[in-house]
Design a protein around this motif. Structure first.
Motif, PDB file in Angstrom:
ATOM      1  N   LEU A  35      -4.134  -9.265   0.031  1.00 29.04           N
ATOM      2  CA  LEU A  35      -3.538 -10.271   0.900  1.00 29.04           C
ATOM      3  C   LEU A  35      -2.149  -9.873   1.379  1.00 29.04           C
ATOM      4  N   SER A  36      -1.700 -10.486   2.442  1.00 29.51           N
ATOM      5  CA  SER A  36      -0.318 -10.313   2.876  1.00 29.51           C
ATOM      6  C   SER A  36       0.612 -10.771   1.758  1.00 29.51           C
ATOM      7  N   GLY A  37       1.600  -9.961   1.431  1.00 30.67           N
ATOM      8  CA  GLY A  37       2.523 -10.303   0.357  1.00 30.67           C
ATOM      9  C   GLY A  37       2.052  -9.885  -1.019  1.00 30.67           C
ATOM     10  N   ALA A  38       0.900  -9.219  -1.102  1.00 36.24           N
ATOM     11  CA  ALA A  38       0.374  -8.815  -2.405  1.00 36.24           C
ATOM     12  C   ALA A  38       1.174  -7.686  -3.030  1.00 36.24           C
ATOM     13  N   GLY A  39       1.860  -6.909  -2.198  1.00 36.93           N
ATOM     14  CA  GLY A  39       2.658  -5.791  -2.715  1.00 36.93           C
ATOM     15  C   GLY A  39       2.127  -4.429  -2.337  1.00 36.93           C
ATOM     16  N   LYS A  40       1.227  -4.378  -1.365  1.00 40.94           N
ATOM     17  CA  LYS A  40       0.586  -3.112  -0.985  1.00 40.94           C
ATOM     18  C   LYS A  40       1.591  -2.082  -0.469  1.00 40.94           C
ATOM     19  N   SER A  41       2.401  -2.472   0.496  1.00 40.92           N
ATOM     20  CA  SER A  41       3.362  -1.534   1.078  1.00 40.92           C
ATOM     21  C   SER A  41       4.403  -1.103   0.050  1.00 40.92           C
ATOM     22  N   THR A  42       4.884  -2.045  -0.732  1.00 31.59           N
ATOM     23  CA  THR A  42       5.873  -1.723  -1.760  1.00 31.59           C
ATOM     24  C   THR A  42       5.309  -0.702  -2.741  1.00 31.59           C
ATOM     25  N   LEU A  43       4.078  -0.918  -3.159  1.00 34.78           N
ATOM     26  CA  LEU A  43       3.413   0.019  -4.066  1.00 34.78           C
ATOM     27  C   LEU A  43       3.197   1.380  -3.410  1.00 34.78           C
ATOM     28  N   ALA A  44       2.749   1.361  -2.164  1.00 30.37           N
ATOM     29  CA  ALA A  44       2.449   2.605  -1.462  1.00 30.37           C
ATOM     30  C   ALA A  44       3.687   3.483  -1.354  1.00 30.37           C
ATOM     31  N   TYR A  45       4.814   2.891  -0.985  1.00 30.80           N
ATOM     32  CA  TYR A  45       6.031   3.685  -0.821  1.00 30.80           C
ATOM     33  C   TYR A  45       6.650   4.084  -2.161  1.00 30.80           C
ATOM     34  N   ALA A  46       6.460   3.264  -3.179  1.00 33.31           N
ATOM     35  CA  ALA A  46       6.914   3.651  -4.518  1.00 33.31           C
ATOM     36  C   ALA A  46       6.110   4.843  -5.031  1.00 33.31           C
ATOM     37  N   LEU A  47       4.800   4.830  -4.762  1.00 32.25           N
ATOM     38  CA  LEU A  47       3.967   5.961  -5.174  1.00 32.25           C
ATOM     39  C   LEU A  47       4.318   7.206  -4.363  1.00 32.25           C
ATOM     40  N   GLU A  48       4.560   7.039  -3.059  1.00 31.72           N
ATOM     41  CA  GLU A  48       4.940   8.179  -2.228  1.00 31.72           C
ATOM     42  C   GLU A  48       6.184   8.865  -2.799  1.00 31.72           C
ATOM     43  N   LYS A  49       7.181   8.093  -3.181  1.00 33.28           N
ATOM     44  CA  LYS A  49       8.411   8.656  -3.741  1.00 33.28           C
ATOM     45  C   LYS A  49       8.113   9.430  -5.020  1.00 33.28           C
ATOM     46  N   ARG A  50       7.233   8.879  -5.839  1.00 33.58           N
ATOM     47  CA  ARG A  50       6.881   9.543  -7.097  1.00 33.58           C
ATOM     48  C   ARG A  50       6.145  10.857  -6.833  1.00 33.58           C
ATOM     49  N   LEU A  51       5.245  10.863  -5.861  1.00 34.06           N
ATOM     50  CA  LEU A  51       4.516  12.082  -5.521  1.00 34.06           C
ATOM     51  C   LEU A  51       5.447  13.123  -4.902  1.00 34.06           C
ATOM     52  N   TYR A  52       6.366  12.665  -4.058  1.00 32.01           N
ATOM     53  CA  TYR A  52       7.333  13.572  -3.445  1.00 32.01           C
ATOM     54  C   TYR A  52       8.164  14.274  -4.512  1.00 32.01           C
ATOM     55  N   GLU A  53       8.556  13.530  -5.510  1.00 32.12           N
ATOM     56  CA  GLU A  53       9.393  14.094  -6.576  1.00 32.12           C
ATOM     57  C   GLU A  53       8.665  15.157  -7.387  1.00 32.12           C
ATOM     58  N   THR A  54       7.338  15.139  -7.370  1.00 28.34           N
ATOM     59  CA  THR A  54       6.555  16.162  -8.079  1.00 28.34           C
ATOM     60  C   THR A  54       5.942  17.161  -7.103  1.00 28.34           C
ATOM     61  N   CYS A  55       6.478  17.191  -5.879  1.00 24.23           N
ATOM     62  CA  CYS A  55       6.084  18.170  -4.850  1.00 24.23           C
ATOM     63  C   CYS A  55       4.613  18.089  -4.476  1.00 24.23           C
ATOM     64  N   GLN A  56       4.062  16.886  -4.500  1.00 21.34           N
ATOM     65  CA  GLN A  56       2.695  16.680  -4.029  1.00 21.34           C
ATOM     66  C   GLN A  56       2.751  16.156  -2.601  1.00 21.34           C
ATOM     67  N   ARG A  57       1.984  16.811  -1.712  1.00 19.55           N
ATOM     68  CA  ARG A  57       2.053  16.493  -0.287  1.00 19.55           C
ATOM     69  C   ARG A  57       1.369  15.159  -0.013  1.00 19.55           C
TER      70      ARG A  57
END
Length: 215
Positions: free
Chosen positions: A44-66
């Motif tokens: 749903l809108s407001g469920a936290g999807k975008s927040t989670l997606a960008y938090a995961l992106e940052k974590r993957l970036y930090e481990t050099c995963q494209r």
């Protein structure tokens, strides 16, 4: 190599040909150290999807995963700016997003999407476009009352006031996944814990598809 008409549609089909690339999927996986996939976050809108997606992106970036994030609102600012919110437009919105995710997967990237994608049929369409072996459905199953209490964009208030027709969860249905790969309730767990759970799930998936040379 795909045939000239195998995946073409529309009036130009007879004049469109598939041009195969010269870099194999396996070669890209060896170079990047991981297989490509799409994590399809739905909820749903407001469920936290975008927040989670960008938090995961940052974590993957930090481990050099494209990786890359495809966010529903962001795509509607550019690629899908011509689409409204009719059922047909919502389906086309997700079709285009799935095609972009597939292209990104084809060059070896991990893609994390954040789309309400309320209908099972549309999510199944995305799975077929991306490929079942690269599609991981994650239900961000935060309850409606929690999402509405957050209302970070003020959309629920406007929908309850009749200003937004066909709003998912209020005047339009949300069809929850019957058997998602993972469920995350951001109303019951903090962002750090939810991100860690999503990352662990992704890592387990990637481990089963790790290129031989980096195992």
């Amino acid at each position: 190599m795909k045939s000239a008409l195998s995946s073409c549609a529309g009036p130009a089909a007879r004049n469109v040909y598939w041009h195969a690339g010269g870099v194999a999927d396996e070669a890209r996986a060896h170079q990047f150290g991981h297989a490509p996939l799409t994590l399809w976050l739905t909820g749903l809108s407001g469920a936290g999807k975008s927040t989670l997606a960008y938090a995961l992106e940052k974590r993957l970036y930090e481990t050099c995963q494209r990786c890359a994030v495809l966010d529903g609102d962001n795509l509607r600012h550019h690629l899908n700016h011509d689409l409204g919110f009719t059922e047909a437009d919502r389906t086309e919105n997700l079709r285009r997003a799935a095609e972009v995710a597939r292209l990104m997967n084809d060059v070896g990237l991990i893609v994390v999407t954040a789309f309400i994608s309320p209908l099972r049929a549309d999510r199944e369409m995305a799975r077929e476009i991306i490929g079942a072996d690269r599609f991981v459905e994650v239900h961000v199953c935060t309850a409606l009352d929690v999402c509405e209490a957050r209302d970070p964009k003020g959309l629920y208030a406007r929908a309850r006031g009749g200003q937004i027709p066909q709003f998912t969860g209020v005047s339009s249905p949300y069809e929850a996944p019957a058997a998602p790969s993972l469920r995350l309730d951001t109303g019951a767990m903090p962002l750090q814990a939810a991100t860690a759970a999503l990352h662990a799930h992704l890592s387990a998936w990637l481990d089963t598809r790790q290129p031989e040379t980096v195992r």
